[in-house]
Design an enzyme around this catalytic site. Structure first.
Site: not given
Ligand code: GLN
Length: 487
Positions: A80, A155, A179
């Site tokens: 990532k 994400s 994410s």
């Molecule tokens: N959807 C969650 C957020 O926007 C999780 C994001 C993540 O785990 N990086 O914070």
């Protein structure tokens, strides 16, 4: 064309180690596959092909000389784009870091390299990890391999979609509030968020440091175990990490069944999910009934404020972590001449996307004098009550079962204009981040329209082995390999 890209990492590793296949041959199959597929999926931001070939030749030399090689021998791992790899761009899918090249390897990357894994490239994501769809990237959205007009989840959408579209066997994502697990659910792959403190965050560009962990994504649990062992453990560069007692492993069926797992089913949460997810998960749970486990319905007391607490804490930490990108210390450098300090800051910080700006503003607000007690302190109270509630449940159960996401993948653009609607979809995943407990999402089937959904297991701190045991059992019960035939 060779179909080797369909094979899981554990099969490839053995073949390379036995000399039936060279690392270079395999890497060239993977590179061809990425070149063919990623024009459709858009999971890569940076490709590291030249270095990968060079590295594969070095590994082949080691093998020819009879030297011992590591547990990831010859395996391309996608990373990532918020995890630092020396010499590669680390954009976090942000214009703020579009030119930034890492000067060092994250600890997890050092470990992968020393186990003879190959860094094949950096993967697309929502900017700084903020989002649940992987649409919030200046490099364009990641597309769901099962239907290219649909979101891949986020994400870590690039990490899940690249594995699901058979471009690479293993990737790393980061999970602050789901994410890793959300895109795993949307793309029909396995994603594991380790216990807070079991994997080093050194070299992960921080979004919400008290909740996030790096974790693996793969198509089979047999591939999750070697990469999880590779990245886990104490690191002197991250003093929140701890020494782990033992390595994770794949146990035999007899051994798993003899452990008499006590399983709590969070039925209420299953019932609030989309009908096809609810039915699919209930069916899977029925299969568990034939094993000698203690299965019981249970519930979590306080969920009403969980999403609010998560977003208050995540935004507060984000506003603090992202303050370093100020045109002086870190981030996009733009020539200051003729500017006063305010415009000097603004010139660079205006490069953040809208969602990142929203979170910095809200985060600064909830931390400001006068509002700190009203929002931030209360969110921390909710967080500790949720943790207490889980601790009570873990006195009775080894593993809790719930859906990963309450919805199936949706169309690109469909929900992106309504941030609160998206935040609410995170209810099932944020629980493991607020509490620090480990959680895994494994594929649980497909809807009639052919969209995947995942089932989630959460265990007590440092009980990843139990998540792995259950995943092995599910994988034996339902032949998951078949599902990739259409990909
Ligand atoms: N959807 C969650 C957020 O926007 C999780 C994001 C993540 O785990 N990086 O914070």
């Amino acid at each position: 064309m060779s179909q080797l890209f369909r094979e899981p990492a554990n099969v490839i590793i053995n073949r390379i180690k036995r000399g039936e296949l060279t690392a270079e041959e395999y890497i060239s199959v993977i590179i061809d596959r990425i070149n063919n597929m990623d024009t459709k999926i858009n999971s890569f931001i940076t490709k590291n092909f030249e270095n990968a070939i060079k590295r594969s030749r070095e590994i082949d030399k080691k093998i020819q000389k009879g030297e011992k090689t590591g547990v990831l021998t010859g395996i391309p791992v996608g990373i990532k784009d918020n995890i630092s790899v020396k010499g590669l761009k680390n954009t976090c899918a942000s214009r703020m870091l579009s030119n930034y090249i890492s000067t060092y390897d994250a600890t997890v990357i050092e470990h992968i390299k020393s186990e003879d894994g190959i860094i094949i490239g950096k993967l697309n994501m929502d900017e700084f990890g903020m989002g649940s769809t992987s649409e919030l990237s200046p490099y364009g959205p990641v597309r769901n391999p099962w239907n290219h007009e649909y979101v891949a989840g986020g994400s870590s959408g690039g990490s899940a979609a690249a594995v699901s579209s058979l471009q690479i066997p293993i990737s790393l994502g980061s999970d602050t509030g789901g994410s890793i697990r959300c895109p795993a659910s949307f793309c029909s792959v396995i994603g594991l968020k380790p216990t807070y403190g079991s994997v080093s965050r050194n070299g992960l560009i921080s979004y919400s440091n008290s909740m996030e962990q790096i974790g693996p994504i793969a198509r089979t649990i047999f591939d999750i175990v070697p990469i999880l062992n590779t990245i886990s453990g104490e690191d002197r560069m991250d003093n929140t990490t701890v020494v782990l007692k033992s390595q994770y492993r794949i146990k035999s069926l007899e051994e798993i069944l003899s452990s008499k797992l006590r399983i709590g089913i969070l039925s209420e949460l299953i019932e609030t999910s989309e009908a096809q997810i609810m039915n699919g998960i209930q069916e899977k749970i029925k299969v568990l009934e034939k094993f000698p486990f203690d299965l019981e319905d249970t519930r979590l007391g306080i969920l009403d404020f969980a999403v609010a607490a998560y977003y208050i804490i995540a935004m507060a930490e984000a506003s603090s972590n992202l303050s370093r990108f100020d045109n002086i210390r870190y981030g996009y450098y733009s020539n200051p001449e003729g500017y006063d300090w305010r415009s000097y800051f603004a010139k660079s910080r205006s490069l953040f996307g809208d969602e990142v700006k929203r979170r910095i503003l809200l985060g600064s607000y909830v931390l400001s004098a006068g509002y700190f007690g009203k929002y931030y302190a209360k969110a921390q109270i909710v967080r500790s009550r949720i943790r207490n509630e889980f601790e009570k449940l873990f006195m009775k159960y080894d593993v809790l079962i719930l859906p990963t996401m309450p919805v199936l993948p949706f169309k690109l653009g469909e929900r992106i204009s309504n941030p609160v609607d998206l935040y609410n979809l995170d209810l099932f995943t944020i629980l493991a981040n607020l509490t620090g407990f480990p959680a895994i999402s494994i594929p649980a089937g497909f809807s009639q329209e052919g969209f995947p959904f995942g089932i989630q297991f959460i265990a007590n701190a440092f009980d990843e082995q139990k998540l792995i045991d259950l995943a092995v059992l599910f994988e034996k019960e339902f032949d998951y390999k078949e599902r990739f035939e259409s990909i």
